[in-house]
Scaffold this active site. Structure first.
Site, PDB file in Angstrom:
ATOM      1  N   SER A 129       1.600   0.931  -0.549  1.00  0.00           N
ATOM      2  CA  SER A 129       1.765   0.450   0.818  1.00  0.00           C
ATOM      3  C   SER A 129       0.667  -0.569   1.130  1.00  0.00           C
ATOM      4  CB  SER A 129       1.762   1.635   1.793  1.00  0.00           C
ATOM      5  OG  SER A 129       2.197   1.249   3.074  1.00  0.00           O
TER       6      SER A 129
ATOM      7  N   GLU B  33       8.700  -3.314  -2.699  1.00  0.00           N
ATOM      8  CA  GLU B  33       9.288  -2.337  -1.786  1.00  0.00           C
ATOM      9  C   GLU B  33       8.682  -2.594  -0.411  1.00  0.00           C
ATOM     10  OE1 GLU B  33       7.671   0.772  -0.386  1.00  0.00           O
ATOM     11  OE2 GLU B  33       5.752  -0.179  -0.833  1.00  0.00           O
TER      12      GLU B  33
ATOM     13  N   HIS C  26       7.866   4.105  -0.709  1.00  0.00           N
ATOM     14  CA  HIS C  26       7.700   5.081   0.362  1.00  0.00           C
ATOM     15  C   HIS C  26       8.691   6.246   0.305  1.00  0.00           C
ATOM     16  CE1 HIS C  26       5.399   1.706   1.997  1.00  0.00           C
ATOM     17  NE2 HIS C  26       4.842   2.567   2.836  1.00  0.00           N
TER      18      HIS C  26
END
Length: 315
Positions: free
Chosen positions: A123, A220, A285
């Site tokens: 992230s 992502e 995630h």
């Protein structure tokens, strides 16, 4: 279709972990819930690791509730952990936002002098993955964080990270079991990537990677609607950052809207690159997230839905 490119230079791999290894827990980004941190520490101790929590991990910034303490304190924790010769790995407690604010406060000469060790996170930690690649020449692990729900509540995420850390030769082929080709074919290159919005945010900053040429790009994101992902990918395209990329693997897109709409965007923006593109590779995630090494030579097989490393992630 098979695409063969001369891969970019692979980065220096750190050593695998062994029983009793000391690992430092840091919070470069968002605030960390204490109960989740404690649960994560229990898992690490169950792996026979010796986790040490950095002094400011549970801090809260006085003005900005989305930060785990001040930029200076978060950077100091990271710096001290990385430069401690007794620490074998630096594990991020969570993502959120804030790594970009502290990354330029690190002493990169000292980081390089401390030598390679394991860095794990995803992230917002994408900013640190990029920094370690461009400023230190070190391979890193895009994997679940100690206080993240995707780690705490999912046995597959835990086991894949544990195997990568202790038995990296056992996970040289990475497969989600449900990957499908958006564009078929095989490609070779050096792995890179992370949260795609963070990669776009790196453009134009000091020490930013020039582009993904000859690389295998794994991306992502979370909470980005289709039009925002279109904008992000278009920015990377317009900036020439995707020129010459060897192949693309798509991970999770949690809270990004109906996947069929996202798929249309990916086909429109990535399809014309003329390289293999594979969907649903199982990192990011989502529950059961897989650990992906960045900075290693690998083969991406879109038809088989696999990423095969030329050598284990860790020495």
């Amino acid at each position: 279709m098979t695409r063969t490119t001369a891969p970019t230079t692979a980065l220096t791999r750190p050593a695998r972990l062994t029983a009793g290894a000391r690992v430092a827990i840091v919070a470069p980004s968002g605030p960390v819930p204490e109960e989740r941190l404690q649960a994560g520490l229990d898992i690490l101790r169950g792996w026979d690791l010796d986790p040490v929590v950095a002094p400011h991990v549970l801090d809260r910034h006085a003005e900005f509730a989305y930060l785990a303490g001040t930029d200076a304190d978060r950077a100091a924790d990271f710096q001290a952990a990385w430069c401690d010769p007794d620490v074998a790995a630096v594990l991020c407690a969570r993502g959120g936002y804030g790594a970009q604010r502290m990354v330029d406060l690190l002493d990169w000469d000292a980081v390089r002098a401390a030598g390679p060790k394991v860095l794990v996170g995803f992230s917002d930690i994408t900013a640190l993955h990029e920094a370690f690649a461009t400023r230190a020449g070190l391979a890193t692990l895009h994997g679940p964080m100690v206080a993240s729900l995707v780690f705490l509540k999912n046995a597959r995420a835990q086991e894949h990270l544990r195997a990568t850390l202790f038995e990296p030769e056992s996970v040289r082929t990475i497969a989600s079991g449900r990957a499908t080709p958006l564009v078929p074919g095989k490609a070779r290159g050096v792995t890179l990537g992370g949260c795609v919005s963070l990669l776009a945010a790196e453009l134009g900053t000091p020490h930013a990677r020039a582009g993904a040429r000859d690389g295998l790009l794994l991306i992502e994101d979370v909470g980005e609607e289709a039009y925002r992902l279109d904008r992000i990918l278009t920015q990377l395209l317009r900036g020439g950052w995707l020129d010459g990329v060897a192949g693309v693997a798509l991970g999770s897109w949690v809270d990004c809207g109906p996947y069929e709409k996202l798929r249309e965007v990916f086909a429109d923006r990535l399809g014309p690159l003329g390289v293999p593109v594979v969907e649903h590779m199982g990192f990011g995630h989502e529950e059961g997230t897989l650990t992906i090494p960045f900075g290693l030579r690998a083969e991406l097989d879109a038809d088989a839905g696999t990423l095969t490393l030329e050598e284990p992630a860790l020495r």
